[in-house]
Enzyme design. Structure first.
Site, PDB file in Angstrom:
ATOM      1  CB  CYS A 142      68.659  18.648  15.344  1.00 21.50           C
ATOM      2  SG  CYS A 142      66.919  18.305  15.110  1.00 21.50           S
ATOM      3  CB  CYS A 145      65.789  20.654  16.809  1.00 13.11           C
ATOM      4  SG  CYS A 145      65.907  18.880  16.663  1.00 13.11           S
ATOM      5  CG  ASP A 146      68.440  23.719  16.996  1.00 10.92           C
ATOM      6  OD1 ASP A 146      67.542  23.731  17.853  1.00 10.92           O
ATOM      7  OD2 ASP A 146      69.478  23.054  17.101  1.00 10.92           O
TER       8      ASP A 146
END
Ligand code: NDP
Length: 315
Positions: A142, A145-146
Protein backbone atom coordinates in the site's frame (compact mmCIF):
# COMPACT_ATOMS: atom_id res chain seq x y z
CA UNK A 1 -29.30 -8.19 17.21
CA UNK A 2 -31.96 -8.65 14.53
CA UNK A 3 -31.87 -7.02 11.09
CA UNK A 4 -33.56 -7.39 7.71
CA UNK A 5 -30.19 -7.26 6.00
CA UNK A 6 -26.60 -7.82 7.11
CA UNK A 7 -23.99 -6.36 4.76
CA UNK A 8 -20.56 -7.90 5.24
CA UNK A 9 -17.91 -5.50 3.92
CA UNK A 10 -17.76 -1.70 4.12
CA UNK A 11 -16.26 -0.75 0.74
CA UNK A 12 -18.14 1.15 -1.99
CA UNK A 13 -20.39 -1.86 -2.77
CA UNK A 14 -21.48 -2.36 0.84
CA UNK A 15 -21.85 1.33 1.67
CA UNK A 16 -23.83 2.13 -1.47
CA UNK A 17 -26.05 -0.92 -0.93
CA UNK A 18 -26.72 0.39 2.57
CA UNK A 19 -27.71 3.85 1.29
CA UNK A 20 -30.22 2.25 -1.09
CA UNK A 21 -31.44 -0.27 1.49
CA UNK A 22 -31.98 2.44 4.12
CA UNK A 23 -33.93 4.54 1.64
CA UNK A 24 -36.10 1.47 0.90
CA UNK A 25 -36.78 1.26 4.63
CA UNK A 26 -34.75 -1.92 5.09
CA UNK A 27 -33.23 -2.24 8.56
CA UNK A 28 -29.60 -3.00 7.73
CA UNK A 29 -26.25 -3.26 9.45
CA UNK A 30 -22.74 -3.14 7.97
CA UNK A 31 -19.92 -5.30 9.26
CA UNK A 32 -16.52 -4.08 8.09
CA UNK A 33 -12.97 -3.95 9.41
CA UNK A 34 -12.16 -0.78 7.45
CA UNK A 35 -14.86 1.69 6.49
CA UNK A 36 -14.29 2.44 2.82
CA UNK A 37 -12.48 -0.83 2.06
CA UNK A 38 -9.63 -0.66 -0.43
CA UNK A 39 -10.59 2.89 -1.50
CA UNK A 40 -8.82 4.10 1.65
CA UNK A 41 -5.53 2.98 0.06
CA UNK A 42 -6.18 4.84 -3.20
CA UNK A 43 -4.16 7.97 -3.88
CA UNK A 44 -6.40 10.09 -6.12
CA UNK A 45 -9.77 9.12 -7.51
CA UNK A 46 -10.42 10.95 -10.77
CA UNK A 47 -13.09 8.83 -12.39
CA UNK A 48 -16.04 9.12 -10.00
CA UNK A 49 -18.57 11.12 -12.00
CA UNK A 50 -19.22 14.58 -10.61
CA UNK A 51 -16.00 14.71 -8.57
CA UNK A 52 -12.92 15.50 -10.63
CA UNK A 53 -10.43 14.69 -7.91
CA UNK A 54 -10.68 13.34 -4.38
CA UNK A 55 -8.27 11.34 -2.21
CA UNK A 56 -9.24 7.75 -1.44
CA UNK A 57 -9.32 8.50 2.28
CA UNK A 58 -11.72 11.46 1.84
CA UNK A 59 -13.90 9.47 -0.52
CA UNK A 60 -14.09 6.58 1.96
CA UNK A 61 -14.92 8.92 4.84
CA UNK A 62 -17.62 10.74 2.87
CA UNK A 63 -19.10 7.42 1.69
CA UNK A 64 -19.25 6.04 5.25
CA UNK A 65 -20.74 9.32 6.53
CA UNK A 66 -23.34 9.21 3.75
CA UNK A 67 -24.41 5.67 4.70
CA UNK A 68 -24.45 6.57 8.41
CA UNK A 69 -26.61 9.65 7.73
CA UNK A 70 -29.48 7.21 7.11
CA UNK A 71 -28.95 5.68 10.52
CA UNK A 72 -27.02 2.52 9.64
CA UNK A 73 -24.57 1.16 12.18
CA UNK A 74 -21.13 0.11 10.92
CA UNK A 75 -19.50 -2.38 13.27
CA UNK A 76 -16.02 -3.87 13.18
CA UNK A 77 -15.64 -7.58 13.69
CA UNK A 78 -14.85 -10.84 12.00
CA UNK A 79 -17.68 -13.13 10.96
CA UNK A 80 -16.43 -16.69 11.41
CA UNK A 81 -19.50 -18.59 10.31
CA UNK A 82 -22.96 -18.08 8.80
CA UNK A 83 -25.72 -20.53 9.74
CA UNK A 84 -28.63 -20.74 7.33
CA UNK A 85 -32.12 -21.29 8.72
CA UNK A 86 -30.77 -21.66 12.29
CA UNK A 87 -32.76 -23.10 15.20
CA UNK A 88 -34.77 -20.60 17.31
CA UNK A 89 -34.58 -17.99 14.57
CA UNK A 90 -36.70 -14.89 15.22
CA UNK A 91 -37.77 -14.97 11.56
CA UNK A 92 -39.18 -18.52 11.53
CA UNK A 93 -42.92 -18.09 11.39
CA UNK A 94 -45.87 -18.66 9.05
CA UNK A 95 -43.91 -21.14 6.92
CA UNK A 96 -41.10 -18.62 6.39
CA UNK A 97 -37.51 -19.84 6.74
CA UNK A 98 -35.27 -18.59 9.49
CA UNK A 99 -32.86 -16.42 7.56
CA UNK A 100 -29.27 -16.41 8.76
CA UNK A 101 -27.29 -16.24 11.98
CA UNK A 102 -23.85 -14.63 11.75
CA UNK A 103 -21.41 -15.87 14.37
CA UNK A 104 -18.47 -13.61 15.18
CA UNK A 105 -15.05 -14.70 16.46
CA UNK A 106 -15.71 -12.80 19.73
CA UNK A 107 -18.98 -14.67 20.38
CA UNK A 108 -21.29 -11.91 19.07
CA UNK A 109 -24.33 -13.00 16.99
CA UNK A 110 -26.43 -11.18 14.42
CA UNK A 111 -29.71 -12.46 12.96
CA UNK A 112 -30.61 -11.35 9.44
CA UNK A 113 -33.22 -12.32 6.88
CA UNK A 114 -30.92 -11.55 3.96
CA UNK A 115 -27.16 -11.24 3.51
CA UNK A 116 -25.07 -9.19 1.13
CA UNK A 117 -21.42 -10.19 0.72
CA UNK A 118 -19.16 -7.26 -0.24
CA UNK A 119 -15.81 -8.25 1.26
CA UNK A 120 -13.85 -7.33 -1.85
CA UNK A 121 -10.36 -8.63 -2.40
CA UNK A 122 -7.07 -9.02 -0.58
CA UNK A 123 -3.63 -8.14 -1.91
CA UNK A 124 -1.83 -10.80 -3.94
CA UNK A 125 1.67 -11.73 -2.83
CA UNK A 126 4.71 -12.52 -4.95
CA UNK A 127 5.63 -15.59 -2.89
CA UNK A 128 9.39 -15.02 -3.19
CA UNK A 129 12.15 -15.38 -0.56
CA UNK A 130 12.39 -12.32 1.69
CA UNK A 131 8.83 -11.11 1.05
CA UNK A 132 7.31 -12.36 4.28
CA UNK A 133 10.42 -11.85 6.42
CA UNK A 134 10.75 -8.20 5.35
CA UNK A 135 7.04 -7.41 5.29
CA UNK A 136 6.62 -4.09 7.12
CA UNK A 137 10.40 -3.59 6.88
CA UNK A 138 10.39 -2.23 3.36
CA UNK A 139 7.96 -4.69 1.76
CA UNK A 140 4.56 -3.03 1.39
CA UNK A 141 1.27 -3.57 -0.44
CA UNK A 142 0.00 0.00 0.00
CA UNK A 143 1.87 3.03 -1.32
CA UNK A 144 -0.50 5.59 0.21
CA UNK A 145 -0.13 3.92 3.63
CA UNK A 146 3.66 3.47 3.69
CA UNK A 147 5.04 5.74 0.97
CA UNK A 148 5.71 8.52 3.46
CA UNK A 149 8.71 6.60 4.88
CA UNK A 150 10.65 6.81 1.61
CA UNK A 151 11.37 10.51 1.34
CA UNK A 152 14.46 10.94 -0.83
CA UNK A 153 14.92 7.16 -1.20
CA UNK A 154 14.78 4.59 -4.01
CA UNK A 155 11.81 2.25 -4.26
CA UNK A 156 10.52 -0.40 -6.64
CA UNK A 157 6.92 -0.96 -7.63
CA UNK A 158 6.02 -4.37 -8.98
CA UNK A 159 3.24 -4.82 -11.57
CA UNK A 160 2.01 -3.23 -14.76
CA UNK A 161 -1.68 -2.51 -14.04
CA UNK A 162 -3.52 0.56 -12.77
CA UNK A 163 -2.54 -0.02 -9.13
CA UNK A 164 1.19 -0.22 -9.92
CA UNK A 165 1.04 2.83 -12.18
CA UNK A 166 -0.99 4.86 -9.69
CA UNK A 167 1.36 3.90 -6.84
CA UNK A 168 4.44 4.87 -8.85
CA UNK A 169 2.97 8.30 -9.61
CA UNK A 170 2.02 8.76 -5.97
CA UNK A 171 5.49 7.70 -4.75
CA UNK A 172 7.17 10.13 -7.16
CA UNK A 173 5.88 12.90 -4.91
CA UNK A 174 7.95 11.49 -2.03
CA UNK A 175 10.80 9.19 -3.12
CA UNK A 176 13.79 10.20 -5.19
CA UNK A 177 13.74 7.28 -7.62
CA UNK A 178 10.98 4.84 -8.54
CA UNK A 179 11.56 1.70 -10.58
CA UNK A 180 8.51 -0.03 -11.98
CA UNK A 181 9.43 -3.66 -12.50
CA UNK A 182 7.06 -5.35 -14.92
CA UNK A 183 7.19 -8.84 -16.37
CA UNK A 184 5.87 -7.81 -19.81
CA UNK A 185 7.19 -5.27 -22.34
CA UNK A 186 4.31 -2.74 -22.28
CA UNK A 187 2.32 -1.43 -19.31
CA UNK A 188 -1.30 -2.50 -19.27
CA UNK A 189 -2.46 0.46 -17.13
CA UNK A 190 -4.95 3.11 -18.34
CA UNK A 191 -3.39 5.56 -20.79
CA UNK A 192 -4.03 8.34 -18.24
CA UNK A 193 -1.54 6.66 -15.87
CA UNK A 194 0.89 5.69 -18.65
CA UNK A 195 1.07 9.33 -19.78
CA UNK A 196 1.63 10.49 -16.18
CA UNK A 197 4.54 8.04 -15.91
CA UNK A 198 6.06 8.97 -19.25
CA UNK A 199 6.19 12.60 -18.23
CA UNK A 200 7.80 11.82 -14.86
CA UNK A 201 11.59 11.98 -14.70
CA UNK A 202 11.77 10.12 -11.36
CA UNK A 203 10.12 6.95 -12.70
CA UNK A 204 12.02 4.36 -14.70
CA UNK A 205 10.42 1.18 -16.05
CA UNK A 206 12.30 -2.11 -16.08
CA UNK A 207 10.43 -4.30 -18.54
CA UNK A 208 10.40 -8.07 -19.05
CA UNK A 209 11.74 -8.64 -15.55
CA UNK A 210 10.66 -10.39 -12.36
CA UNK A 211 11.99 -10.01 -8.84
CA UNK A 212 13.32 -13.39 -7.65
CA UNK A 213 14.32 -12.44 -4.12
CA UNK A 214 14.18 -9.54 -1.67
CA UNK A 215 17.34 -9.15 0.41
CA UNK A 216 18.30 -7.14 3.47
CA UNK A 217 19.46 -7.53 7.06
CA UNK A 218 16.62 -5.91 8.99
CA UNK A 219 15.12 -3.93 6.15
CA UNK A 220 14.93 -4.13 2.38
CA UNK A 221 18.32 -3.36 0.80
CA UNK A 222 18.33 -4.98 -2.62
CA UNK A 223 16.26 -6.95 -5.10
CA UNK A 224 17.48 -9.88 -7.13
CA UNK A 225 16.19 -9.70 -10.71
CA UNK A 226 15.80 -12.54 -13.18
CA UNK A 227 17.14 -10.33 -15.99
CA UNK A 228 20.13 -8.00 -15.83
CA UNK A 229 19.40 -4.27 -15.53
CA UNK A 230 22.35 -1.91 -16.13
CA UNK A 231 24.49 -5.07 -16.36
CA UNK A 232 23.53 -6.33 -12.92
CA UNK A 233 20.94 -8.71 -11.50
CA UNK A 234 20.98 -6.79 -8.24
CA UNK A 235 18.98 -3.59 -7.83
CA UNK A 236 19.50 -1.39 -4.77
CA UNK A 237 16.16 -0.31 -3.28
CA UNK A 238 14.98 0.86 0.13
CA UNK A 239 11.44 -0.32 -0.38
CA UNK A 240 9.33 -2.55 -2.60
CA UNK A 241 5.64 -1.96 -3.26
CA UNK A 242 3.91 -5.08 -4.53
CA UNK A 243 0.95 -4.06 -6.69
CA UNK A 244 0.16 -7.22 -8.58
CA UNK A 245 -3.58 -7.36 -8.16
CA UNK A 246 -5.80 -8.97 -5.59
CA UNK A 247 -7.77 -12.14 -4.96
CA UNK A 248 -11.37 -12.35 -3.73
CA UNK A 249 -11.99 -12.93 -0.01
CA UNK A 250 -14.43 -15.76 -0.39
CA UNK A 251 -13.97 -18.07 2.61
CA UNK A 252 -17.42 -17.15 3.96
CA UNK A 253 -19.09 -17.52 0.57
CA UNK A 254 -17.58 -20.99 0.20
CA UNK A 255 -18.69 -21.98 3.69
CA UNK A 256 -22.36 -21.26 2.92
CA UNK A 257 -22.14 -23.07 -0.40
CA UNK A 258 -22.22 -20.13 -2.83
CA UNK A 259 -20.83 -21.11 -6.22
CA UNK A 260 -17.55 -19.50 -7.30
CA UNK A 261 -15.97 -19.29 -10.75
CA UNK A 262 -12.51 -20.71 -11.54
CA UNK A 263 -10.83 -17.50 -10.30
CA UNK A 264 -12.63 -17.76 -6.95
CA UNK A 265 -15.10 -14.91 -7.61
CA UNK A 266 -18.70 -15.33 -6.39
CA UNK A 267 -21.07 -16.11 -9.25
CA UNK A 268 -23.99 -13.67 -9.33
CA UNK A 269 -26.95 -13.07 -11.58
CA UNK A 270 -27.81 -9.68 -13.08
CA UNK A 271 -29.74 -8.99 -9.85
CA UNK A 272 -26.73 -9.70 -7.61
CA UNK A 273 -28.16 -13.00 -6.31
CA UNK A 274 -25.70 -15.75 -5.51
CA UNK A 275 -26.61 -19.40 -5.91
CA UNK A 276 -27.78 -19.50 -2.26
CA UNK A 277 -31.33 -18.26 -1.58
CA UNK A 278 -31.26 -15.13 0.58
CA UNK A 279 -27.61 -14.32 -0.16
CA UNK A 280 -26.45 -11.58 -2.54
CA UNK A 281 -22.96 -10.38 -3.43
CA UNK A 282 -21.65 -7.14 -4.93
CA UNK A 283 -18.40 -5.42 -5.85
CA UNK A 284 -14.87 -6.73 -6.46
CA UNK A 285 -15.72 -10.10 -4.91
CA UNK A 286 -18.14 -11.08 -7.72
CA UNK A 287 -18.20 -12.11 -11.36
CA UNK A 288 -20.41 -9.05 -12.04
CA UNK A 289 -19.79 -5.96 -14.23
CA UNK A 290 -17.78 -8.05 -16.69
CA UNK A 291 -15.20 -8.27 -13.83
CA UNK A 292 -14.38 -4.59 -14.36
CA UNK A 293 -13.15 -3.70 -10.86
CA UNK A 294 -13.88 -0.03 -10.31
CA UNK A 295 -15.44 2.03 -7.52
CA UNK A 296 -18.35 2.92 -9.75
CA UNK A 297 -19.07 -0.67 -10.78
CA UNK A 298 -18.85 -1.86 -7.16
CA UNK A 299 -21.24 0.88 -6.02
CA UNK A 300 -23.64 0.08 -8.87
CA UNK A 301 -23.65 -3.63 -8.00
CA UNK A 302 -24.45 -2.66 -4.41
CA UNK A 303 -27.45 -0.61 -5.58
CA UNK A 304 -28.72 -3.40 -7.83
CA UNK A 305 -28.43 -5.95 -5.02
CA UNK A 306 -30.28 -3.66 -2.58
CA UNK A 307 -33.10 -3.28 -5.10
CA UNK A 308 -33.39 -7.05 -5.52
CA UNK A 309 -33.21 -7.61 -1.73
CA UNK A 310 -36.04 -5.13 -1.25
CA UNK A 311 -38.26 -7.23 -3.52
CA UNK A 312 -37.24 -10.42 -1.68
CA UNK A 313 -37.98 -8.99 1.77
CA UNK A 314 -41.52 -8.00 0.71
CA UNK A 315 -42.39 -11.70 0.30
P1 NDP B 1 -4.42 -6.10 -12.18
O1 NDP B 1 -4.84 -7.51 -12.02
O2 NDP B 1 -5.15 -5.25 -13.15
O3 NDP B 1 -2.89 -6.04 -12.58
C1 NDP B 1 -1.94 -6.78 -11.87
C2 NDP B 1 -0.58 -6.56 -12.51
O4 NDP B 1 0.37 -7.30 -11.76
C3 NDP B 1 -0.50 -7.07 -13.94
O5 NDP B 1 0.27 -6.19 -14.70
C4 NDP B 1 0.17 -8.43 -13.79
O6 NDP B 1 0.97 -8.78 -14.88
C5 NDP B 1 1.06 -8.20 -12.61
N1 NDP B 1 1.28 -9.45 -11.88
C6 NDP B 1 0.36 -10.32 -11.40
N2 NDP B 1 0.94 -11.35 -10.76
C7 NDP B 1 2.27 -11.12 -10.83
C8 NDP B 1 3.40 -11.83 -10.36
N3 NDP B 1 3.30 -12.96 -9.66
N4 NDP B 1 4.62 -11.31 -10.64
C9 NDP B 1 4.76 -10.16 -11.33
N5 NDP B 1 3.72 -9.44 -11.79
C10 NDP B 1 2.50 -9.92 -11.55
O7 NDP B 1 -4.46 -5.49 -10.71
P2 NDP B 1 -4.48 -3.95 -10.23
O8 NDP B 1 -4.34 -4.03 -8.75
O9 NDP B 1 -3.55 -3.12 -10.98
O10 NDP B 1 -5.97 -3.48 -10.55
C11 NDP B 1 -7.07 -4.21 -10.02
C12 NDP B 1 -8.35 -3.58 -10.55
O11 NDP B 1 -8.51 -2.29 -9.95
C13 NDP B 1 -8.32 -3.36 -12.06
O12 NDP B 1 -9.59 -3.61 -12.58
C14 NDP B 1 -7.95 -1.90 -12.19
O13 NDP B 1 -8.44 -1.32 -13.40
C15 NDP B 1 -8.62 -1.30 -10.96
N6 NDP B 1 -7.93 -0.06 -10.57
C16 NDP B 1 -8.28 1.07 -11.23
C17 NDP B 1 -7.66 2.25 -10.98
C18 NDP B 1 -8.02 3.45 -11.76
O14 NDP B 1 -7.38 4.47 -11.64
N7 NDP B 1 -9.03 3.37 -12.60
C19 NDP B 1 -6.60 2.35 -9.95
C20 NDP B 1 -6.25 1.09 -9.34
C21 NDP B 1 -6.91 -0.07 -9.65
P3 NDP B 1 0.34 -9.18 -16.32
O15 NDP B 1 -0.07 -7.88 -16.94
O16 NDP B 1 1.48 -9.86 -16.97
O17 NDP B 1 -0.81 -10.11 -16.03
Amino acid sequence: MKHDLAIIGAGPAGLNASVYASRYGIKNIIIGEVSGGLTTTTFDIGNWLGTQKISGMDFAQKSADHAKSYGVEIIAGKVDKIDKNPPQSPFKKGGREGGFRLLFNDGKKIEARAILLTMGTKYRKLGIPGEEELSGKGVSYCATCDGYFYKGKAVAVIGGGDSAAESAVFLSGIAEKIYIIYRKDKLKAESFWVKSIEGNSKIEIIYSTNVKEIKGENKVEELILDNPFNNSNTLKADGIFIEIGADPSTDLAKSIGAQLDDGGYIKIGSDGKTTVDGVWAAGDITTGSNKFKQIITAAAEGAIAANSIQQYLKK
